[in-house]
Design a protein around this motif. Structure first.
Motif, PDB file in Angstrom:
ATOM      1  N   GLN A  70     -31.720  53.525 -33.985  1.00 52.47           N
ATOM      2  CA  GLN A  70     -30.469  53.501 -34.742  1.00 52.47           C
ATOM      3  C   GLN A  70     -30.419  52.345 -35.728  1.00 52.47           C
ATOM      4  O   GLN A  70     -29.820  52.453 -36.804  1.00 52.47           O
ATOM      5  N   SER A  71     -31.057  51.233 -35.376  1.00 55.76           N
ATOM      6  CA  SER A  71     -31.067  50.078 -36.280  1.00 55.76           C
ATOM      7  C   SER A  71     -32.169  50.187 -37.326  1.00 55.76           C
ATOM      8  O   SER A  71     -32.224  49.398 -38.269  1.00 55.76           O
ATOM      9  N   ALA A 126     -32.965  50.938 -24.969  1.00 56.05           N
ATOM     10  CA  ALA A 126     -33.657  50.031 -25.889  1.00 56.05           C
ATOM     11  C   ALA A 126     -34.268  50.797 -27.057  1.00 56.05           C
ATOM     12  O   ALA A 126     -34.206  50.351 -28.218  1.00 56.05           O
ATOM     13  N   LEU A 127     -34.859  51.945 -26.778  1.00 56.12           N
ATOM     14  CA  LEU A 127     -35.476  52.738 -27.839  1.00 56.12           C
ATOM     15  C   LEU A 127     -34.432  53.313 -28.784  1.00 56.12           C
ATOM     16  O   LEU A 127     -34.635  53.344 -30.009  1.00 56.12           O
TER      17      LEU A 127
END
Length: 237
Positions: free
Chosen positions: A83-84, A77-78
């Motif tokens: 990355q986004s 999740a992190l």
């Protein structure tokens, strides 16, 4: 009382007692061997660290070990958030805003030491991002801790918790272990709370990686300097 000048004391860099030697030798470890840290040893380290000073003996903060599937879920999740480049409101401000130039120079020098040890060029954005992403993998340390504090605490609570965390790192060093505080976890507090199912009032302070250092890893050859004494210490009469 006699006036004992500096010359009466040994040079801390050459004749330090064992406890002071730990202060001088401790550094952030960012590559670990896969060997497990025994649970009993980790508990001993935690109990020793909790002996840190605490105003009113309130002992603020919680340390949560994340393992197995939950740890992988948190890392995934992190990394997706990183990355986004999805912005997220942090629970507390880690760095001063704006960053004074004197402090910015220290930050840049630390980054140069880290990426220089890795052979990552300044304009290698992909290489730098890949190394930074390892924060969210807890640098593959066998022990991955998430550190939280109740939102009702003021700055004094963070101060006390910080002493506990430093005590934990020194205790780890005393037992031959490496460690690294991971401030990057504080960038995505909502994600951490969601994955770990924590209440909103548990603010995310940082992560902490603990394990046996891989002394052959280039990243562990990073050496940062500290500001000269005259920049942060003075005597008033």
């Amino acid at each position: 009382m006699p006036n004992l000048g500096h010359s009466h004391f040994p040079d801390l860099n050459t004749a330090a007692p064992e406890a002071l030697a730990l202060l001088l030798q401790r550094r952030s470890t960012r590559a670990f061997r896969p060997d497990a840290v025994p649970h009993d040893l980790l508990q001993q380290l935690l109990l020793a660290a909790r002996r840190a000073p605490s105003g009113g003996n309130l002992q603020p903060g919680r340390l949560i070990a994340v393992q197995g599937q939950r740890r992988q879920q948190l890392t995934d999740a992190l990394l997706q958030d990183f990355q986004s480049q999805a912005p997220e409101q942090e629970d507390y401000a880690y760095f001063p805003r704006p960053m004074p130039m004197q402090l910015r120079k220290r930050q840049v020098a630390a980054a140069q030491a880290l990426y220089g040890a890795l052979g990552v060029a300044r304009d290698d954005r992909a290489g730098r991002d890949a190394q930074f992403a390892r924060n969210y993998q807890f640098f593959d340390a066998p022990v991955a801790l998430v550190v939280t504090i109740d939102a009702h605490y003021g700055p004094g609570g963070y101060m006390d918790l910080g002493m506990t965390l430093y005590g934990l790192q020194l205790a780890a060093a005393a037992m031959g272990l490496g460690s690294c505080a991971i401030g990057a976890l504080a960038s995505y507090p909502a994600t951490v709370r969601r994955v770990l199912e924590l209440p909103e009032h548990q603010h995310i302070v940082c992560g902490l990686a603990i394990g046996w250092a891989d002394e052959t890893a280039p990243v562990n050859q990073t050496h940062t300097t500290r500001a000269p004494l005259g920049e942060w210490f003075q005597t008033l009469e």
